[in-house]
Design a protein around this motif. Sequence first.
Motif: not given
Length: 246
Positions: A14-19, A199-203, A206-209, A216-217
Amino acid sequence: MDNSPPLPLVIVKVGGTFDALRARRGDFEHWVADGLGTQTLPILVIDPRRGDTLPDPVQVAGVVVTGSHAMVSHREPWSETTAAWLAKAVALDTPVLGICYGHQLLAHALGGEAGNHPGGAEVGTVTVSLTEAAATDPLLGGLPAQFPANAVHWQSALRLPEGAVPLAASAHEPVHAFRAGKHAWGVQFHPEFDAEAMRGYIDNLRGELTAMGADPQALRNGVSETGTAASLLGRFARIAEARQGV
């Protein structure tokens, strides 16, 4: 002697990850399939967003509903169709595991409510604490009382369906896992996310967090291995296999 082929274990995508993550690691369905680790049940990936037909739940060994960057509360047509199908699967006692979006969708499908968490997002490796009911649960029984798990969500299962059993919580999220009926589970955390994926999701967020006041770090530094959480996928596959007699 029954020579019919085993029923498939269906991954409802029902969804996909970041490119960028997809290019390196594949997509949600690959992460889930790797975690299931079944050698006996064929894996069938169905994507209702692109119009794939959901099979009769009687004809599947089990169902895993992936996470998504969509929101259950938006009630998109493909999502509502999947919710109705999930309700039928649960009524037929087909094993179901909903992850993140799938967790919230399962709650919604069975008469609960999904929506924005009043405390905002939960992102990173968090400590999940099991309830007393989890000790005798077919999926979570035998796990440590507390374990680290990876999470990234803005919405939650705000109200569980009638009769659902809460199984886990974190300091932020009161319902990180629940069971409905005998063999249907929702988990808000991501058993398919390893440290690199988290870690990929956090990266990527980053802007939203940063905008919501998170560091984020610090979140990145706090990512740890989550083997206990990851084991739920294999545990679920063993339940589906056992019910098929394989």
